[in-house]
Design a protein around this motif. Structure first.
Motif, PDB file in Angstrom:
ATOM      1  N   ALA A  35       0.912  -1.275   0.124  1.00 47.83           N
ATOM      2  CA  ALA A  35       0.052   0.082  -0.125  1.00 47.83           C
ATOM      3  C   ALA A  35       0.819   1.258  -0.006  1.00 47.83           C
ATOM      4  O   ALA A  35       0.817   2.377  -0.612  1.00 47.83           O
ATOM      5  CB  ALA A  35      -0.906   0.087   1.184  1.00 47.83           C
ATOM      6  N   GLU A  36       2.231   1.082   0.578  1.00 45.96           N
ATOM      7  CA  GLU A  36       2.778   2.557   0.657  1.00 45.96           C
ATOM      8  C   GLU A  36       3.592   2.643  -0.542  1.00 45.96           C
ATOM      9  O   GLU A  36       3.695   3.771  -1.041  1.00 45.96           O
ATOM     10  CB  GLU A  36       4.126   2.204   1.949  1.00 45.96           C
ATOM     11  N   ILE A  37       3.897   1.529  -1.112  1.00 46.36           N
ATOM     12  CA  ILE A  37       4.536   1.591  -2.530  1.00 46.36           C
ATOM     13  C   ILE A  37       3.569   2.338  -3.532  1.00 46.36           C
ATOM     14  O   ILE A  37       3.837   3.103  -4.367  1.00 46.36           O
ATOM     15  CB  ILE A  37       4.756   0.334  -3.210  1.00 46.36           C
ATOM     16  N   LYS A  38       2.432   1.771  -3.627  1.00 47.95           N
ATOM     17  CA  LYS A  38       1.311   2.535  -4.260  1.00 47.95           C
ATOM     18  C   LYS A  38       0.970   3.932  -4.191  1.00 47.95           C
ATOM     19  O   LYS A  38       0.681   4.699  -4.908  1.00 47.95           O
ATOM     20  CB  LYS A  38      -0.131   1.651  -4.143  1.00 47.95           C
ATOM     21  N   ARG A  39       0.944   4.328  -2.878  1.00 45.74           N
ATOM     22  CA  ARG A  39       0.694   5.763  -2.357  1.00 45.74           C
ATOM     23  C   ARG A  39       2.038   6.359  -2.949  1.00 45.74           C
ATOM     24  O   ARG A  39       1.728   7.665  -3.485  1.00 45.74           O
ATOM     25  CB  ARG A  39       0.800   5.827  -0.847  1.00 45.74           C
ATOM     26  N   ASN A  40       3.058   5.883  -3.005  1.00 42.91           N
ATOM     27  CA  ASN A  40       4.414   6.646  -3.638  1.00 42.91           C
ATOM     28  C   ASN A  40       4.223   6.834  -4.888  1.00 42.91           C
ATOM     29  O   ASN A  40       4.983   7.719  -5.334  1.00 42.91           O
ATOM     30  CB  ASN A  40       5.712   6.062  -3.105  1.00 42.91           C
ATOM     31  N   GLN A  41       3.846   5.648  -5.454  1.00 43.24           N
ATOM     32  CA  GLN A  41       3.578   5.791  -7.030  1.00 43.24           C
ATOM     33  C   GLN A  41       2.560   6.871  -7.475  1.00 43.24           C
ATOM     34  O   GLN A  41       2.737   7.739  -8.197  1.00 43.24           O
ATOM     35  CB  GLN A  41       3.217   4.548  -7.367  1.00 43.24           C
ATOM     36  N   LYS A  42       1.610   7.012  -6.536  1.00 40.58           N
ATOM     37  CA  LYS A  42       0.444   7.976  -7.010  1.00 40.58           C
ATOM     38  C   LYS A  42       1.003   9.456  -6.833  1.00 40.58           C
ATOM     39  O   LYS A  42       0.647  10.311  -7.613  1.00 40.58           O
ATOM     40  CB  LYS A  42      -0.512   7.844  -5.972  1.00 40.58           C
ATOM     41  N   LYS A  43       1.941   9.596  -5.727  1.00 33.99           N
ATOM     42  CA  LYS A  43       2.531  10.938  -5.372  1.00 33.99           C
ATOM     43  C   LYS A  43       3.410  11.265  -6.504  1.00 33.99           C
ATOM     44  O   LYS A  43       3.295  12.456  -6.933  1.00 33.99           O
ATOM     45  CB  LYS A  43       3.109  10.801  -4.074  1.00 33.99           C
ATOM     46  N   THR A  44       4.182  10.245  -7.121  1.00 34.73           N
ATOM     47  CA  THR A  44       5.021  10.777  -8.206  1.00 34.73           C
ATOM     48  C   THR A  44       4.445  11.032  -9.357  1.00 34.73           C
ATOM     49  O   THR A  44       4.551  11.890  -9.999  1.00 34.73           O
ATOM     50  CB  THR A  44       5.743   9.353  -8.406  1.00 34.73           C
ATOM     51  N   GLU A  45       3.179  10.186  -9.861  1.00 32.09           N
ATOM     52  CA  GLU A  45       2.413  10.525 -10.772  1.00 32.09           C
ATOM     53  C   GLU A  45       1.540  11.904 -10.609  1.00 32.09           C
ATOM     54  O   GLU A  45       1.394  12.637 -11.616  1.00 32.09           O
ATOM     55  CB  GLU A  45       1.407   9.436 -10.968  1.00 32.09           C
TER      56      GLU A  45
END
Length: 284
Positions: free
Chosen positions: A201-211
């Motif tokens: 979930a943390e990885i997904k959040r970081n990916q969304k922040k980057t996007e």
């Protein structure tokens, strides 16, 4: 360094590559390719947590190596006759295992995985995978979690019901590792998958922040470009001239005196030569 078959037994519990791919010896290449795709999806390095990438990479490479053996007549013949795999070309293969995957299959999107999961759950394919994992792991649920695609701790009650029906119908034997699993083992497994779920979930959040950041940058860039184009349009509207016959007059305008009247330019002073010298002659 372990051989391919030794690594295969270490990671997958068997040296029988046909058993691993769940295909017959006379299987066609399309069946082998389908089996390879299904297995490699489970261990693709891009689909596992960071802590498991190294092991997943090795598993992925083994599957790729076995695929090349099963689809090469000469290598397959050697394995069928002698039960060995030639590992001499491992160095060259190691550099191309991921490229081989990319050539065979299109890039996998989250939507592709989600659609496959929806069709997989409750299907005949899932039932066969559950049965196979139960038998190969002798009822070990931890083994089944690794072997059955998309199986999570939330699925344990559903899987237990499926296995129990198979046991009751004598389709599979009863393994105490499954029917009498210690609570401590279950708790450790649940804690492990809960931790991995948080990491994912943390990885997904970081990916969304980057996007989101990239989108903001692109949006700002677009705004700047639009502002610049708008400025150009305004300048064109203010200074542009559609009449090709009009000419802009750059002749200096006469300056006005302090009293508001136009100042008459003074006449230039004349010059004359007298006794070899240039003298100024004022004109009145």
């Amino acid at each position: 360094m372990p051989t391919t078959l030794e690594s295969c037994e270490n990671f997958y519990g068997t040296k029988d590559i046909y058993k691993l791919f769940n295909v017959e010896k006379n299987a066609e290449e399309k069946e082998i390719k389908k089996a390879y795709y299904k297995l490699s999806l489970q261990v693709h390095p891009d689909r596992v947590p960071e802590a498991e990438k190294e092991e997943a990479t090795e598993k992925f490479k083994i599957l790729g190596k076995i695929y090349t053996v099963l689809t090469d007549k000469n290598k397959k013949a050697i394995y069928d006759e002698q039960g060995i795999i030639d590992d001499e070309d491992d160095d060259s293969f190691g550099a191309t295992w991921l490229n081989m995957w990319k050539q065979f299959f299109k890039p996998i999107s989250s939507e592709d995985i989600s659609n496959f999961e929806k069709n997989y759950r409750g299907s005949e394919l899932e039932l066969n995978d559950i049965k196979k994992a139960y038998l190969n792991g002798k009822g070990c649920i931890n083994y089944m979690m690794e072997a059955v695609p998309f199986m999570a701790v939330e699925d344990e009650p559903r899987i237990a019901e499926i296995i129990q029906k198979m046991i009751d119908s004598n389709e599979v034997p009863e393994f105490k590792a499954f029917t009498h699993e210690p609570q401590s083992k279950r708790n450790r497994r649940h804690k492990k998958y809960a931790r991995e779920a948080l990491e994912a979930a943390e990885i997904k959040r970081n990916q969304k922040k980057t996007e989101s950041l990239e989108q903001q940058i692109m949006s700002r860039k677009s705004d700047r470009e639009n502002s610049f184009l708008s400025l150009i349009d305004k300048l064109a509207e203010k200074y542009g001239n559609d009449d090709a016959d009009d000419v802009v007059d750059f002749t200096p305008k006469p300056r006005k005196s302090k009293g508001g009247s136009k100042k008459t330019p003074s006449k230039p002073k004349e010059r004359q030569v007298k006794n070899g010298k240039v003298t100024k002659k004022s004109t009145k």
